[in-house]
Design an enzyme around this catalytic site. Structure first.
Site, short mmCIF file in Angstrom:
data_model
loop_
_atom_site.label_atom_id
_atom_site.label_comp_id
_atom_site.label_asym_id
_atom_site.label_seq_id
_atom_site.Cartn_x
_atom_site.Cartn_y
_atom_site.Cartn_z
N HIS A 156 -3.51 -5.04 0.42
CA HIS A 156 -3.17 -5.51 1.85
C HIS A 156 -3.03 -7.18 1.84
O HIS A 156 -4.08 -7.49 2.53
CB HIS A 156 -3.72 -5.06 2.92
CG HIS A 156 -3.62 -3.45 3.12
ND1 HIS A 156 -2.39 -3.08 3.87
CD2 HIS A 156 -4.12 -2.40 2.79
CE1 HIS A 156 -2.39 -1.64 3.93
NE2 HIS A 156 -3.59 -1.36 3.15
N CYS B 220 0.80 -1.35 -0.08
CA CYS B 220 -0.13 0.02 0.08
C CYS B 220 1.06 1.31 0.14
O CYS B 220 1.59 1.61 -0.99
CB CYS B 220 -1.06 0.07 1.29
SG CYS B 220 -2.42 1.15 1.09
N GLU C 289 -1.57 -8.96 4.08
CA GLU C 289 -1.59 -9.27 5.47
C GLU C 289 -2.50 -9.17 6.17
O GLU C 289 -3.03 -9.68 7.60
CB GLU C 289 -0.38 -8.45 5.94
CG GLU C 289 -0.77 -7.10 6.41
CD GLU C 289 -0.80 -6.09 5.30
OE1 GLU C 289 -0.71 -4.83 5.56
OE2 GLU C 289 -0.70 -6.41 4.04
#
Length: 267
Positions: free
Chosen positions: A208, A112, A210
């Site tokens: 994202h 990001c 994660e």
């Protein structure tokens, strides 16, 4: 032979990574996960491998010292509520570090804001999206890669890459123009550059990988509470999460295969 195997195993366990945090821990992530470091290690680390992950709070001006850069096998730059094109001193210092790591051909994965700041540091263009916030689960189209045999981790994965994959998004800035020599690897209907690479050592991902769904919901609630997004937008994201989710396993394996290109991660 036993001694040789043991030494090889010991060398493998010495792998070290640096997490450059461009955001401060939220109250929710601290309570639920013990901080974003644990979120990233759970996503990109390999439990039991002996690897270590050092945390540097870049947003507070903390970066690895020059003499420590060579000891790291890879670097991860996190997302952030800050603009990658801003001229805050910590962002400018981070840009200088990225250029140094690029010169050293060190592996750097940007997520990001990290994706955007790599672009900015190397001469690309980053700005606010003309269509506003992108929040929720987005499907991105993976480029049809025609890579030479020497192209490392991407060549190894090329035949396993799906034509489309869903990822978690929460951003209003985006890459408008990649740096000279960069290759766009994925795009979506809303964002032209969802993933790009520079050589084999720099990889940026706008989404994202994660994030778990509960982290996204927590962030949506914070934006709603701050008046940044409307109730209808927040409700739409939550409704979408009830119906679908990201292809998280794919993205995590892709990131691991990049950071640890000498190991095999089948997608």
């Amino acid at each position: 032979m036993v001694a040789i195997i043991s030494n090889a195993a010991a060398a493998k366990k010495s792998r070290q990574f640096a997490l450059l945090m461009a955001a401060r821990d939220s109250e929710y992530v601290l309570k639920r996960y013990g901080g974003y470091r644990n979120v990233f290690v759970a996503a990109f680390g390999d439990a039991g491998s002996g690897e270590t992950w050092d945390l540097y709070r870049a947003v507070d001006g903390e970066l690895p010292a020059q003499e420590d850069l060579e000891k790291y096998d890879g670097f991860v730059i996190s997302g952030s509520p800050n603009d990658a094109y801003a001229d805050d001193e910590w962002i400018l210092r981070l840009c200088r570090l990225i250029r140094d790591l690029h010169a050293r051909r060190k592996r750097v994965l940007g997520i990001c804001f990290g994706h955007q700041v790599i672009c900015r540091a190397l001469g690309g263009r980053v700005a606010k999206s003309s269509t506003g916030w992108d929040i929720g689960i987005r499907e991105v189209a993976v480029a049809n890669l025609s890579l030479p045999r020497q192209c490392g981790f991407l060549e190894a994965l090329r035949d396993q890459l799906p034509p489309r994959a869903k990822i978690t998004e929460i951003h209003q800035d985006e890459v408008w123009e990649v740096p000279a020599g960069a290759e766009v690897l994925a795009s979506s209907a809303k964002t032209g550059v969802e993933m790009f690479r520079v050589g084999e050592h720099l990889l940026g991902i706008q989404g994202h990988p994660e994030y778990t769904n509960d982290i996204l919901v927590s962030l949506v609630n914070r934006l709603l509470g701050a008046g940044t997004i409307s109730v209808s937008v927040a409700e739409a994201v939550k409704k979408q999460l009830d119906a679908t989710g990201p292809d998280r396993e794919f993205w995590l394996k892709l990131c691991k295969s990049f950071l640890k290109a000498d190991e095999s991660y089948s997608i």
